[in-house]
Structure formats: C-alpha cells, structure tokens
Design a protein around this motif. Structure first.
Motif, PDB file in Angstrom:
ATOM      1  N   VAL A 267     -21.602 -14.602  30.096  1.00 54.09           N
ATOM      2  CA  VAL A 267     -21.556 -15.619  28.976  1.00 54.09           C
ATOM      3  C   VAL A 267     -20.261 -16.564  29.238  1.00 54.09           C
ATOM      4  CG1 VAL A 267     -22.778 -14.478  27.218  1.00 54.09           C
ATOM      5  CG2 VAL A 267     -20.260 -14.186  27.187  1.00 54.09           C
ATOM      6  N   THR A 269     -17.575 -18.386  26.824  1.00 53.15           N
ATOM      7  CA  THR A 269     -17.212 -18.721  25.293  1.00 53.15           C
ATOM      8  C   THR A 269     -16.862 -20.164  25.266  1.00 53.15           C
ATOM      9  OG1 THR A 269     -15.001 -18.047  25.432  1.00 53.15           O
ATOM     10  CG2 THR A 269     -16.611 -16.311  24.960  1.00 53.15           C
ATOM     11  N   ALA A 321     -27.061 -14.151  25.396  1.00 54.19           N
ATOM     12  CA  ALA A 321     -26.216 -14.240  24.648  1.00 54.19           C
ATOM     13  C   ALA A 321     -25.619 -12.801  23.684  1.00 54.19           C
ATOM     14  CB  ALA A 321     -26.063 -15.453  23.905  1.00 54.19           C
ATOM     15  N   ALA A 322     -26.806 -12.419  23.101  1.00 53.48           N
ATOM     16  CA  ALA A 322     -26.723 -11.254  22.337  1.00 53.48           C
ATOM     17  C   ALA A 322     -26.607 -10.242  23.215  1.00 53.48           C
ATOM     18  CB  ALA A 322     -28.175 -11.194  21.200  1.00 53.48           C
ATOM     19  N   ARG A 325     -22.953 -10.276  24.342  1.00 58.22           N
ATOM     20  CA  ARG A 325     -21.959 -10.078  23.096  1.00 58.22           C
ATOM     21  C   ARG A 325     -21.391  -8.804  22.786  1.00 58.22           C
ATOM     22  NH1 ARG A 325     -20.191 -13.738  19.242  1.00 58.22           N
ATOM     23  NH2 ARG A 325     -21.529 -15.298  19.947  1.00 58.22           N
ATOM     24  N   LYS A 326     -22.530  -8.174  23.115  1.00 63.96           N
ATOM     25  CA  LYS A 326     -22.242  -6.472  22.399  1.00 63.96           C
ATOM     26  C   LYS A 326     -21.085  -5.939  23.093  1.00 63.96           C
ATOM     27  CE  LYS A 326     -24.311  -2.132  21.332  1.00 63.96           C
ATOM     28  NZ  LYS A 326     -25.680  -1.525  21.302  1.00 63.96           N
ATOM     29  N   MET A 328     -19.099  -7.281  25.187  1.00 62.26           N
ATOM     30  CA  MET A 328     -17.586  -8.281  25.017  1.00 62.26           C
ATOM     31  C   MET A 328     -16.880  -7.915  23.757  1.00 62.26           C
ATOM     32  SD  MET A 328     -17.390 -12.430  25.150  1.00 62.26           S
ATOM     33  CE  MET A 328     -18.050 -12.700  23.234  1.00 62.26           C
ATOM     34  N   GLU A 329     -17.395  -7.911  22.704  1.00 65.89           N
ATOM     35  CA  GLU A 329     -17.029  -7.401  21.282  1.00 65.89           C
ATOM     36  C   GLU A 329     -16.619  -6.215  21.193  1.00 65.89           C
ATOM     37  OE1 GLU A 329     -19.397  -8.675  18.235  1.00 65.89           O
ATOM     38  OE2 GLU A 329     -19.214 -10.999  18.656  1.00 65.89           O
ATOM     39  N   LYS A 336     -14.947 -11.096  17.809  1.00 67.18           N
ATOM     40  CA  LYS A 336     -16.321 -11.125  17.025  1.00 67.18           C
ATOM     41  C   LYS A 336     -16.739 -12.231  16.446  1.00 67.18           C
ATOM     42  CE  LYS A 336     -18.512  -8.199  13.763  1.00 67.18           C
ATOM     43  NZ  LYS A 336     -19.594  -7.789  14.710  1.00 67.18           N
ATOM     44  N   LYS A 339     -18.026 -18.460  19.273  1.00 68.45           N
ATOM     45  CA  LYS A 339     -18.993 -19.057  19.934  1.00 68.45           C
ATOM     46  C   LYS A 339     -19.230 -18.994  21.321  1.00 68.45           C
ATOM     47  CE  LYS A 339     -20.908 -24.055  19.428  1.00 68.45           C
ATOM     48  NZ  LYS A 339     -21.089 -24.234  20.873  1.00 68.45           N
ATOM     49  N   ILE A 340     -20.386 -18.822  21.661  1.00 65.83           N
ATOM     50  CA  ILE A 340     -20.767 -18.703  23.190  1.00 65.83           C
ATOM     51  C   ILE A 340     -21.463 -19.980  23.486  1.00 65.83           C
ATOM     52  CG2 ILE A 340     -22.199 -17.686  25.021  1.00 65.83           C
ATOM     53  CD1 ILE A 340     -21.927 -14.830  23.281  1.00 65.83           C
ATOM     54  N   ALA A 343     -25.047 -19.159  28.450  1.00 69.80           N
ATOM     55  CA  ALA A 343     -25.327 -17.550  28.672  1.00 69.80           C
ATOM     56  C   ALA A 343     -26.363 -17.682  29.692  1.00 69.80           C
ATOM     57  CB  ALA A 343     -25.875 -17.085  27.691  1.00 69.80           C
TER      58      ALA A 343
END
Length: 434
Positions: A267, A269, A321-322, A325-326, A328-329, A336, A339-340, A343
């Motif tokens: 991704v 951001t 993206a989801a 995101r996991k 990455m966060e 957290k 915005k992405i 992806a």
C-alpha cells in the motif's frame, strides 16, 4: 486459471503508486506473423530486459515477447529493495554448499548490486536510487542473529558497509515500538522498481531490441532452431531465454515444479507530511525478520510504502488495503486509520530453499526465476548471466545453476495446500512471538 489474467486487465498496469508516478512508454506492437532472431526472450521484466540489453550490446538480434507490458509483473510492483548477498544468508549458504562456493555466490551478489547501479548511471534511469536498508527484529533472539550476521559479513567477508543496530540505534532510525535492533546495510539500496524496469526497456530498445507487448506465448518448441508461438505469430530463434518467473505456467514443466507463484501486497498511504520522521528518520528502506516479511520505505513524495501479507492461490484478496493495513498498524500504531491512496498486489516466484533457480532447460533454452523476494539485483544479474552463457561465458551461470533446487512436494495438485499449511504455521509463530 491463467495467472497472467487472474487479477489484471490485459495490457494495463495495476493501479499502483508506481504506475501513477512513472510516465509509461508508448505501447509496443503485438507480434504479428513470423520473425527470425538470434535470441527470443519471453518475459519483459528485469530478467528478460537485462538479458535482451546485454545480448543486443553483444551484437545479437533479439526479440522480446510479453503477455502484457514491459515491467508489468513483479518487476514493476515489488518493494524496490536492492539487497546484499543472496536471498539465503551466507552462514546458511556455507552449510549448504561449503565456504568456497558460498564466497563465490557472495561475490556474484556484490556484482549484482554493482550491475544495477551501473545500469542506472549508464542509461540515466531516473528511479530514485538511494543507499541503505535496515534489517530489524522484534525478538531478542532475532536481534542477536542479525547482529551476529553483521559481524560475520565484516570479519569473514570483509564487507565494510554493514553495522549492527542496538535498540537505541534502531529506534533512532525507525521509531516503531515493534523493533528492538538489527543491522544497517548502507551498501544495499532502494529504488522505484517500475521506473527501473522502464529504463531498462528504453535502453534495450535503443540497443536494437525488438519488443512486442500483448503477445502471450502459448507454446515453445525446443529445437535447433526453436520456435516460440503466440496467438498471432511466431519467432524462430537459435536461443530462447525464459524470463517469466511466477507466470511461467506450462511452458517449462521442469521449472514450474521448482518455482511456485505466490502473491504479495503493498500500500501507499496519503502523504504524511511532518509525520514521516515517526516512520523513518533517514531515507532508507526496512525489512524485518518475520517469516512473512514486512518491508517499507518512504516515497519521494512523503508517503509510506508498506508491503505485508501473502496469499497462495490465484486470486488477490478482495480488499488489499485491509490485508496490508493490519501489519502496517501493528508496526506503526500511530498510523491507525491513516488514509491509503493506493493498494496493489503482485505475483512472484519462490523456490523451496529460497534460492533462485537457473537452469538449462534444453541445449538452447535457458531459464532464470524463483528469486523469492530478492529479485531487483538477482533478476537483473540473471539476465546478464544468461546473455553471457549464450556467448559461451558460462562461469557465472554455472555457479548459480549448480545449487540444488528440489521440486515442491505434492506436485501441481498438492503443493499449494502444503505450502499454505507451512506458511500458516510460521505466520502463527510470528504472531505468538516464538
């Protein structure tokens, strides 16, 4: 299902930050009718373009065929990290093949980095090439392993560009609370991967290489000469270079048995502005020690480019993206909800022992693939090694191809389920911190 078309529109680059920030080359015509060539290269990624460029410089008539566009596959989608050494660390290589051969492989890997840097300079490829990769760890044992490896490279291989990182030095570079130390390799580098691929394509075209996009090869008849067939044409060539990596499919079953396609995801951001220093304080890249590696760097416009997560079937996840995101966060909790903007996914080739597979498939057919996430330098070099081998200089190719590469257990029907089981176990170990 054909991986070439499982996730992508024919002849269109994915909607990545790379594609959005690199002017594409004018499309190359699809192959129509019959062509005669000294060498036909199948695949227009780093491997194929490097092979074609070096062959053309040596005076060969070269035709390159790609099912989509130049740099369409992993070469235009990866994390952009130009690492040192092979994908397998030197201490493990020494146990695999002995110290002498391991040293020869280290030297080849150093040549690979030098080759990429030289091609960027010679052909004025604007791909934001920058020095530095940090390798980080979250567990004390992994930190110790990385620091010991830095010492091994310095003391045994005379490599002066690497240094261990304790917790304080690691956090000074990357303030993530997840990482406790590692090593910093300033001889490694990072770059814009699609820009590098397109630069190689321009250089190859200027050297006289004939490139045809949207020309999917569906049959290879090895012989003297060989015949390479697409839907609308064919190439008669004295030599063939297979540079398809994870997209090889049925063109060479002996290679496909040893090189398995997997998917990886990245991704970008939104621009982080002043928050970039809470990700990285220097313009370096990072790769961590998890089995399913997290890798990241800052873009030249201030975004976090973060790669994480893998899948082993044909299709990409519905929400890339989801998926990314996991992790990455987890690495950067302060991001957290960030915005992405982009992806994307890509398909690469891995081998069972994570060492690239170079092979002579037939007397006049060479193949290189299975870079296992270490392809920026290795793939570029593999193309040159195949060009050299066609010219009769086989030492480098023979050194790489001599490493035993077993087939995946289970064959075509069972290798994916078996790999999923293994990967799930190691991913669970990452999550449990064991």
């Amino acid at each position: 299902m054909n991986l070439l078309y499982a996730n992508d529109e024919v002849g269109a680059y994915p909607a990545s930050w790379y594609a959005a920030t690199t002017p594409p080359l004018p499309p190359f015509d699809a192959l129509r009718g019959e062509l005669r060539a000294d060498v036909c290269v199948i695949g227009a990624g780093y491997t194929g373009l490097s092979a074609a460029l070096h062959l053309a410089k040596a005076g060969r008539r070269v035709v390159v065929l790609d099912a989509h566009r130049v740099g369409f596959g992993a070469s235009g989608r990866n994390g952009g990290q130009l690492g040192s050494g092979q994908r397998v660390d030197q201490d493990k290589l020494e146990r695999m093949v002995g110290e002498s051969r391991a040293r020869a492989l280290w030297d080849l890997a150093e040549d690979a980095k030098g080759l990429v840097k030289a091609l960027v300079e010679e052909h004025r490829i604007d791909c934001h090439l920058k020095p530095g990769i940090a390798y980080t760890a979250s567990q004390a044992a992994d930190v110790a392993d990385l620091q010991d490896y830095a010492a091994l490279l310095t003391e045994r291989y005379g490599y002066a560009d690497v240094a261990p990182l304790d917790a304080e030095a690691c956090h000074a570079l990357c303030p993530s609370p997840s990482y406790k130390g590692g090593l910093l390799d300033m001889g490694a580098a990072h770059l814009h991967p699609l820009a590098f691929a397109l630069g190689l394509a321009r250089a190859a075209q200027e050297a006289g290489v004939q490139i045809h996009e949207r020309s999917c090869v569906h049959r290879l008849d090895a012989g003297s000469p060989a015949t390479v067939r697409t839907d609308a044409g064919r190439v008669i060539a004295d030599h063939v270079v297979l540079a398809c990596n994870g997209y090889l499919s049925s063109l060479a079953p002996s290679v496909s048995a040893r090189v398995m396609p997997i998917n990886n995801f990245i991704v970008a951001t939104e621009p982080l502005g002043g928050e970039t220093t809470r990700v990285l304080t220097k313009d370096i890249a990072v790769a961590d020690s998890r089995f399913v590696v997290n890798y990241f760097r800052l873009s030249h416009d201030g975004r976090l480019l973060f790669g994480g997560g893998e899948s082993y079937g044909y299709k990409f996840p519905r929400d890339i993206a989801a998926t990314v995101r996991k992790p990455m966060e987890q690495i950067f909790p302060h991001l957290k909800g960030v915005k992405i903007d982009y992806a994307w996914g890509g398909t690469l080739g891995i081998t069972l022992k994570r060492f690239p597979y170079l092979a002579r498939v037939a007397p006049n057919v060479l193949s290189a693939s299975g870079y296992s996430g270490h392809g920026v330098g290795t793939a570029t070099q593999a193309g040159k090694l195949m060009a050299d081998a066609i010219a009769g200089e086989t030492d480098g190719f023979d050194t790489m191809s001599a490493i035993p590469t077993p087939a995946f257990p289970g064959g075509g029907a069972l290798r994916t389920p078996l790999l999923v089981l293994a990967m799930s176990w190691y991913a669970l170990r990452d999550r449990l911190g064991i």
